[in-house]
Design an enzyme around this catalytic site. Structure first.
Site: not given
Ligand SMILES: NC(=O)CC[C@H](N)C(=O)O
Length: 304
Positions: A63, A66, A240
């Protein structure tokens, strides 16, 4: 400030305490990583690199990518994007479907999975070869060709992608998804499966500590006001449903990934990446968060 000495102290103190968690298993391939690895890399605004432990070992950034994809669309789409994605902390797990339905297909923020899927969809509308563009962009802002896609991790996630696929269909049902679902998911899994080391990652975040200007790319990546907004999103949404706790304990804008990495910035001073694969139940690396907490305590500064 002797950054090398400070990160070595932090590294040793974390190893002495040895807090443990569990490696991510919902992407089966991530289970095969050695859980004892731990590295820290700090990059100051002159480009000096300070590193300790496994800071040169590539790992799955998941993530954290992102932030890179958001940066690419932030620049291209400017304010139009914010009718498709909100900028509020979610207070829910990163892959919550209930929240997406409750909020009628407008994801809470660009860092939960639903929001990141909208960003990847926007990238797919803009670029012919989105995966190449994302790799090129990250390579440029890291100042070297460091990005590799781990296809085993990518396929492993693709083979267990029910939740992300369900979310993409939900977004489509709410008319917040323009492109072919399978294509966008493929791009999303590709950027999550990119591998980078702590030092490459810290370099790629340097522009966010430097008002949007990358000393590695030698150009402004985003304006100063966009850099501030990306940092605000990382501070409020980067971890999160543990974003408040991270702000409380560490006080830096940052982003975590289920590969165990955390990248963060201290505006006008440095960028930093820490990696250790074992996660807490919220999906954030136990040792990485501990290391950053010790670091800001020792430096006696954070955003606050
Ligand atoms: N929190 C993460 O790193 C999630 C990324 C992971 N590729 C997912 O979509 O679940």
């Amino acid at each position: 400030m002797d950054y090398q000495k400070v990160i070595e102290e932090v590294y040793n103190e974390v190893l002495d305490e040895n807090p443990r968690g569990k490696v991510a298993t919902y992407i089966p391939e991530l289970e095969n990583v050695n859980p004892d690895q731990f590295g820290i890399a700090l990059v100051d605004l002159e480009g000096n690199v300070y590193g300790v432990g496994d800071y040169q070992v590539p790992f799955s950034i998941q993530s954290i990518s992102k932030v890179h994809t958001l940066t690419m669309v932030f620049h291209v789409f400017k304010s139009k994007l914010w009718s498709r994605v909100n900028v509020e902390p979610s207070g829910n797990p990163f892959n919550s479907i209930a929240q997406l339905e409750f909020e009628k297909g407008i994801p809470r923020n660009p860092f939960i999975n639903a929001g990141a899927l909208v960003i990847t969809d926007a990238l797919c509308s803009k670029f012919k070869e989105p995966v190449k563009q994302i790799s090129d962009f990250i390579n440029e802002i890291s100042g070297q060709n460091c990005v590799k896609i781990d296809h085993q991790v990518k396929n492993s996630e693709k083979n267990h992608s029910e939740r992300n696929t369900a979310m993409a269909y939900f977004l489509k049902a709410y008319k917040n998804f323009d492109n072919d679902i399978a294509e966008v998911l493929d791009v999303y899994f590709s950027h999550c499966a990119m591998e980078m080391s702590c030092v490459d990652l810290a370099k790629s975040f340097s522009f966010l500590a430097n008002d949007g200007y990358s000393i590695f790319a030698n150009r402004e990546i985003v304006s100063e006001s966009h850099a501030r907004r990306i940092n605000a999103l990382m501070l409020t949404c980067g971890f999160y449903d543990e974003s408040g706790e991270f702000a409380f304990r560490v006080g830096l804008p940052g982003k975590s990934g289920v590969g165990g990495g955390v990248a963060a910035v201290m505006p006008h001073k440095f960028s930093i990446a820490v990696w250790s694969p074992e996660l807490n139940e919220k999906g954030n690396s136990v040792k990485s968060v501990k290391a950053l907490e010790l670091l800001t305590d020792k430096l006696s500064f954070s955003l606050f």
